[in-house]
Design a protein around this motif. Structure first.
Motif, mmCIF file in Angstrom:
data_model
loop_
_atom_site.group_PDB
_atom_site.id
_atom_site.type_symbol
_atom_site.label_atom_id
_atom_site.label_comp_id
_atom_site.label_asym_id
_atom_site.label_seq_id
_atom_site.Cartn_x
_atom_site.Cartn_y
_atom_site.Cartn_z
ATOM 1 N N ILE A 201 0.826 -1.207 0.000
ATOM 2 C CA ILE A 201 0.000 0.000 0.000
ATOM 3 C C ILE A 201 0.864 1.264 0.000
ATOM 4 N N VAL A 202 2.032 1.194 0.635
ATOM 5 C CA VAL A 202 2.876 2.389 0.805
ATOM 6 C C VAL A 202 3.122 3.144 -0.500
ATOM 7 N N PRO A 203 3.519 2.484 -1.611
ATOM 8 C CA PRO A 203 3.761 3.257 -2.847
ATOM 9 C C PRO A 203 2.500 3.892 -3.423
ATOM 10 N N MET A 204 1.327 3.423 -2.983
ATOM 11 C CA MET A 204 0.077 3.999 -3.490
ATOM 12 C C MET A 204 -0.516 5.034 -2.543
ATOM 13 N N ASN A 205 0.159 5.313 -1.451
ATOM 14 C CA ASN A 205 -0.305 6.357 -0.544
ATOM 15 C C ASN A 205 0.197 7.696 -1.085
ATOM 16 N N PHE A 206 -0.443 8.138 -2.145
ATOM 17 C CA PHE A 206 0.062 9.278 -2.911
ATOM 18 C C PHE A 206 0.131 10.563 -2.092
ATOM 19 N N SER A 384 -14.514 1.695 -10.538
ATOM 20 C CA SER A 384 -13.415 2.534 -11.016
ATOM 21 C C SER A 384 -13.305 3.845 -10.244
ATOM 22 N N TYR A 385 -14.432 4.299 -9.697
ATOM 23 C CA TYR A 385 -14.427 5.567 -8.974
ATOM 24 C C TYR A 385 -14.144 5.409 -7.472
ATOM 25 N N LEU A 386 -14.157 4.146 -6.992
ATOM 26 C CA LEU A 386 -14.080 3.941 -5.547
ATOM 27 C C LEU A 386 -12.809 4.508 -4.903
ATOM 28 N N PRO A 387 -11.603 4.243 -5.443
ATOM 29 C CA PRO A 387 -10.424 4.830 -4.799
ATOM 30 C C PRO A 387 -10.504 6.354 -4.697
ATOM 31 N N PHE A 388 -10.943 6.991 -5.786
ATOM 32 C CA PHE A 388 -11.054 8.449 -5.804
ATOM 33 C C PHE A 388 -12.094 8.941 -4.800
ATOM 34 N N LEU A 389 -13.284 8.325 -4.809
ATOM 35 C CA LEU A 389 -14.364 8.770 -3.930
ATOM 36 C C LEU A 389 -14.029 8.523 -2.461
ATOM 37 N N LEU A 390 -13.409 7.385 -2.176
ATOM 38 C CA LEU A 390 -13.053 7.089 -0.793
ATOM 39 C C LEU A 390 -11.943 8.023 -0.288
ATOM 40 N N PHE A 391 -11.074 8.433 -1.179
ATOM 41 C CA PHE A 391 -10.069 9.431 -0.808
ATOM 42 C C PHE A 391 -10.757 10.725 -0.381
ATOM 43 N N LEU A 392 -11.732 11.175 -1.169
ATOM 44 C CA LEU A 392 -12.431 12.419 -0.859
ATOM 45 C C LEU A 392 -13.250 12.302 0.424
ATOM 46 N N ILE A 393 -13.962 11.194 0.577
ATOM 47 C CA ILE A 393 -14.827 11.040 1.746
ATOM 48 C C ILE A 393 -14.008 10.872 3.020
ATOM 49 N N LEU A 435 -6.294 5.758 3.570
ATOM 50 C CA LEU A 435 -5.198 6.250 4.415
ATOM 51 C C LEU A 435 -4.768 7.650 3.981
ATOM 52 N N ALA A 436 -4.621 7.833 2.672
ATOM 53 C CA ALA A 436 -4.181 9.127 2.147
ATOM 54 C C ALA A 436 -5.197 10.224 2.455
ATOM 55 N N GLY A 437 -6.471 9.936 2.216
ATOM 56 C CA GLY A 437 -7.513 10.928 2.484
ATOM 57 C C GLY A 437 -7.604 11.285 3.954
ATOM 58 N N SER A 438 -7.403 10.288 4.815
ATOM 59 C CA SER A 438 -7.468 10.538 6.258
ATOM 60 C C SER A 438 -6.374 11.488 6.704
ATOM 61 N N VAL A 439 -5.165 11.284 6.194
ATOM 62 C CA VAL A 439 -4.053 12.162 6.565
ATOM 63 C C VAL A 439 -4.275 13.562 6.009
ATOM 64 N N PHE A 440 -4.774 13.648 4.775
ATOM 65 C CA PHE A 440 -5.045 14.957 4.173
ATOM 66 C C PHE A 440 -6.064 15.741 4.994
ATOM 67 N N GLY A 441 -7.190 15.110 5.330
ATOM 68 C CA GLY A 441 -8.224 15.798 6.098
ATOM 69 C C GLY A 441 -7.739 16.212 7.474
ATOM 70 N N GLY A 476 -0.965 18.672 -2.621
ATOM 71 C CA GLY A 476 -0.789 17.226 -2.480
ATOM 72 C C GLY A 476 -2.070 16.467 -2.700
ATOM 73 N N ALA A 477 -3.204 17.029 -2.234
ATOM 74 C CA ALA A 477 -4.491 16.348 -2.356
ATOM 75 C C ALA A 477 -4.950 16.245 -3.809
ATOM 76 N N VAL A 478 -4.817 17.341 -4.562
ATOM 77 C CA VAL A 478 -5.224 17.321 -5.977
ATOM 78 C C VAL A 478 -4.378 16.316 -6.751
ATOM 79 N N THR A 479 -3.085 16.322 -6.490
ATOM 80 C CA THR A 479 -2.191 15.372 -7.157
ATOM 81 C C THR A 479 -2.591 13.944 -6.832
ATOM 82 N N ALA A 480 -2.855 13.669 -5.549
ATOM 83 C CA ALA A 480 -3.239 12.317 -5.139
ATOM 84 C C ALA A 480 -4.573 11.912 -5.744
ATOM 85 N N ALA A 481 -5.531 12.834 -5.773
ATOM 86 C CA ALA A 481 -6.862 12.515 -6.301
ATOM 87 C C ALA A 481 -6.790 12.075 -7.760
#
Length: 527
Positions: A201-206, A384-393, A435-441, A476-481
């Motif tokens: 997961i670490v390399p995908m924690n954008f 296909s949208y789940l990673p993106f949507l879960l990052f935002l939520i 994980l990424a969305g949680s840290v961003f928020g 960082g958030a826009v790039t990750a999204a």
């Protein structure tokens, strides 16, 4: 209590507190209003029930389930003792000596910023410890080199959580691995272990990766964007913070600073603090493993460790060493007493804000804010949208609740259940997105305890830190999204190679824009 899990009213207390904090810059007042409004909503504006509920919540901060609430109490004790350690080092002349040493060895603002960044990477064990320790060590150096307290707070906050969330040998890593283990068991996944899943997961924690890369770039270049420009302008003129707002958190009022101090008076207590805390983390973890008849492993020890007890043990040992080093220095007893009182006073604003933040987090939990936000997701949404949507939520949830760990606990199982029902190949990218969305928020939230502690460690005004860090966090958030959108549609799940490549290219483009639109440290120094 009224259940608001299916109503937008669930967002009211959190959003009210956050907006008031940003616009009024009075954090305690804003949190208090959010707490009161949430309590009234939960009890249909019944004043007796509301007062009873608030009384129970406040009492539970110190005493819960028939016993002392050790996590909260010990963390507050740690903060107060760390304040004492900081002022004791100041009284000894260690901070002055370190500043004089730094003046001859670290001659530029860039060097000071890079020292703070490097320390943030090295102290990866726990974000609380990282925020406070790095701030106390770096502040004399960055002050001397004209780096604003707001920028130091950004450097601290944007290394603490991101490095902890991608390190398996941290309190965060152990907590996340334990959740992943439960997810793998629930879904009968035996292809890889929880530890292996975490490492994949670490390399995908954008967000974490690009937050660290952006922080390194800012530390090297000194680029300032948004409100940070004003703070850097003032720092370049020797004004470290806006005196009209009062003393920043973590900053002691004047103590008698002796002139015969040595660099070791600062370095030795901090090194002892690091070694003692890490040893205590491993020791308490080993005790817990032994009590459960489990073999000792580093991962297991960090998973089972008692963080707050370890922090208190570390700072007590460091204080003892600091006092022993001052024997024979001819420092009057009144200076010691003044140092102790000033140290505790310097941390008192952080203690008060933490108490209010913990209270509103409990209120938000009862309002079912997390459940309401999670309800936006349904099985009708394309995988296909789940990673993106879960990052935002996850980002919105962490921002609203002020806790990344709480968001991990809610959203990791929810995300796993959703993605396993539609496309199991996207499980790891989805968990990475949460994980990424949680840290961003958590980074952006003014009610987050790690945001509060980063302000405290840097000696920055809290809302100044929130507003100055936001533009960088959004980059960082826009790039990750974008990366999570690419992963979802390309199904590059193993290491998210295509998503990582696209986000890296986008990140380079963003850095180029920042370098043109922002102001560098050299620009500011010539004004």
């Amino acid at each position: 209590m009224v259940n608001y899990s299916d109503s937008i009213i669930a967002l009211v207390p959190a959003l009210l507190a956050i907006l008031l904090a940003i616009f009024t810059r009075k954090v305690v007042l804003s949190l208090g209003v959010g707490i009161l409004v949430g309590a009234l909503l939960l009890h249909r504006f019944n004043p007796i029930d509301t007062v009873t509920y608030l009384g129970k919540n406040i009492f539970s901060l110190f005493w819960a389930d028939g016993a002392l609430n050790e996590w909260n109490v010990l963390l507050l004790v740690f903060l107060l003792l760390l304040g004492v350690l900081s002022t004791l080092i100041q009284t000894s002349g260690g901070a002055r000596a370190f500043g004089e040493w730094a003046a001859t060895h670290v001659k530029t603002a860039r060097g000071a910023r890079l020292v703070a960044f490097g320390l943030g990477i090295l102290i990866f064990i726990d974000d609380y410890f990282n925020s406070l320790a790095v701030g106390n060590v770096s502040r004399p150096l960055t002050d001397r080199r004209g780096v604003s307290r707001a920028k130091l707070a950004y450097l601290i906050d944007s290394t603490a959580a991101p490095v902890c969330v991608i390190s398996p040998l941290s309190s965060w890593g152990a907590f996340i691995i334990s959740i992943i283990a439960g997810i793998l068991t629930t879904h009968s996944i035996t292809d890889y272990s929880a530890f292996s899943a975490f490492m994949m997961i670490v390399p995908m924690n954008f967000y974490a990766i690009f937050a660290l890369l952006l922080t390194l770039y800012i530390a090297y270049s000194g680029v300032s964007v948004g409100p940070m420009k004003q703070h850097e302008h003032r720092a370049a003129k020797g004004e470290l913070f806006d005196a009209s707002k009062g003393t920043p958190m973590g900053m002691a009022k004047e103590v008698n600073e002796h002139t015969n101090g040595k660099v070791r008076d600062l370095v030795v207590p901090i090194v002892v603090l690091v070694i003692a805390t890490i040893s205590a983390l491993l020791g308490t973890g080993a005790q817990a493993l032994a009590a459960d008849n489990r073999p000792f492993t580093l991962i297991g020890a960090f998973e089972a460790t008692d963080v707050t007890r370890s922090l208190v043990a570390g700072v007590v040992i460091s204080l003892i060493v600091a006092f022993l080093m001052l024997i024979g220095r001819k420092i009057p007893g009144r200076d010691y007493r003044a140092s102790i009182v000033a140290g505790m006073r310097s941390m008192w604003p952080a203690v008060v804000i933490l108490l209010f933040a913990w209270t509103i987090i409990a209120v938000i939990g009862d309002m079912k804010t997390g459940d309401y936000l999670a309800s936006f997701i349904s099985n009708s949404i394309s995988a296909s949208y789940l990673p993106f949507l879960l990052f935002l939520i996850a980002g919105l949830m962490a921002f609203s609740t002020g806790t990344s760990w709480g968001t991990f606990g809610i959203m990791l199982p929810i995300g796993a259940d959703l993605v396993m029902a539609v496309d199991a190949s996207l499980l790891l990218p989805t968990l990475a997105a949460v994980l990424a969305g949680s840290v961003f928020g958590d980074h952006c939230s003014p009610i987050s305890d790690t945001t509060i502690l980063s302000s405290t460690g840097a000696g920055s005004h809290h809302i100044d830190h929130v507003t100055t860090q936001l533009p960088y966090a959004l980059v960082g958030a826009v790039t990750a999204a974008v990366g999570y959108l690419v992963i979802g549609f390309t199904e590059s799940s193993v290491f998210g190679f295509i998503g990582a490549l696209v986000t890296f290219v986008l990140f380079v483009v963003v850095l180029n824009v920042l370098s043109k639109k922002g102001e560098t440290a050299s620009d500011l120094q010539t004004d």
